[in-house]
Write an enzyme that holds these catalytic residues in place. Structure first.
Site, mmCIF file in Angstrom:
data_model
loop_
_atom_site.group_PDB
_atom_site.id
_atom_site.type_symbol
_atom_site.label_atom_id
_atom_site.label_comp_id
_atom_site.label_asym_id
_atom_site.label_seq_id
_atom_site.Cartn_x
_atom_site.Cartn_y
_atom_site.Cartn_z
ATOM 1 N N HIS A 1 0.823 -1.150 0.011
ATOM 2 C CA HIS A 1 -0.121 -0.049 0.141
ATOM 3 C C HIS A 1 0.764 1.459 0.040
ATOM 4 O O HIS A 1 1.960 1.490 0.540
ATOM 5 C CB HIS A 1 -0.867 0.134 1.269
ATOM 6 N N LYS B 1 4.152 6.502 7.797
ATOM 7 C CA LYS B 1 3.743 5.554 9.027
ATOM 8 C C LYS B 1 4.882 4.870 9.883
ATOM 9 O O LYS B 1 6.300 4.915 9.588
ATOM 10 C CB LYS B 1 3.245 4.054 8.350
ATOM 11 N N TYR C 1 -0.220 1.332 14.008
ATOM 12 C CA TYR C 1 0.323 2.441 13.137
ATOM 13 C C TYR C 1 -0.052 3.839 13.628
ATOM 14 O O TYR C 1 -1.026 4.149 13.973
ATOM 15 C CB TYR C 1 -0.463 2.381 11.715
ATOM 16 N N ASP D 1 -6.174 -6.613 -2.349
ATOM 17 C CA ASP D 1 -4.695 -6.605 -2.843
ATOM 18 C C ASP D 1 -4.656 -7.595 -3.744
ATOM 19 O O ASP D 1 -3.821 -7.688 -4.880
ATOM 20 C CB ASP D 1 -4.145 -7.257 -1.576
#
Length: 210
Positions: free
Chosen positions: A62, A72, A132, A168
């Site tokens: 991603h 992140k 995250y 995905d």
């Protein structure tokens, strides 16, 4: 806390110091000041995510449009994962390369990846739980995927039969994403992070404490 750059420009591995005694353990798993010194600017905290995955689940790859991108700071609070940073920035000297870092509840390492880099992971245990910290809120119109099993990337996922989401599994290859103009551009990413660096004045961090 030790922060070391990975082989891909814009990514770092963070190893916190753990303080254990008969009562349990304490660690500073995130320090905005220490990260800012290493990266050049503080993380602009906009959203926090928690992800729980079964063993063998692969999520990614991603990434988000730059600007604003989405930096992140990722750590594993339960179980273990193999975390992967992928350079999807066209024009980068390490374009198409990736690096793995094991994140688990024992060593409690973290990974920071700056805007424009691709991210994915493979769950090594059931109930593998990732936390995250993100620099931007979720924007589905500006976020994209590259197929995690793309033969061009050839990521050596530690799973015999990776479990993918429908999104995905339908993602384009790196070549297809590049042809479609979906990938961020390396110099644009560097210019964006440079603008963050120039507006930040991080102070030298003080020592850890238990």
């Amino acid at each position: 806390m030790k922060i070391r750059p990975l082989s891909i420009d814009g990514a770092w591995e963070i190893s916190p110091e753990q303080h254990a005694d008969p009562r349990g353990m304490f660690t500073e798993w995130y320090r905005h000041d220490r990260l800012a010194v290493a990266v050049g600017h503080p993380l602009r905290l906009a959203q926090g995510n928690l992800s729980v995955s079964a063993r063998g689940v692969v999520r990614g790859i991603h990434f988000a449009d730059v600007p604003p991108g989405q930096a992140k700071y990722v750590t594993c609070v339960r179980g273990a994962v193999m975390d992967v940073v992928v350079d999807v920035r066209t024009g980068s000297p390490t374009f198409g390369q990736w690096e793995m870092v094991r994140l688990d509840e024992a060593d409690r390492r973290a990974v920071y990846l700056s805007e424009g880099l691709g991210h994915g992971f493979c769950a090594l245990t059931d109930d593998a739980t990732l936390s995250y910290l993100c620099s931007a809120t979720y924007n589905p119109a500006a976020e994209h995927t590259v197929h995690p099993l793309d033969s061009e990337l050839a990521i050596t996922w530690p799973a015999g039969h990776p479990l993918l989401s429908a999104r995905d599994a339908a993602a384009p290859s790196l070549t297809e994403a590049r042809a479609a103009g979906l990938l961020p551009e390396y110099q644009a990413c560097r210019s964006f992070t440079a603008s963050l660096n120039s507006s930040a004045t991080p102070r030298r961090a003080e020592g850890d404490h238990p």
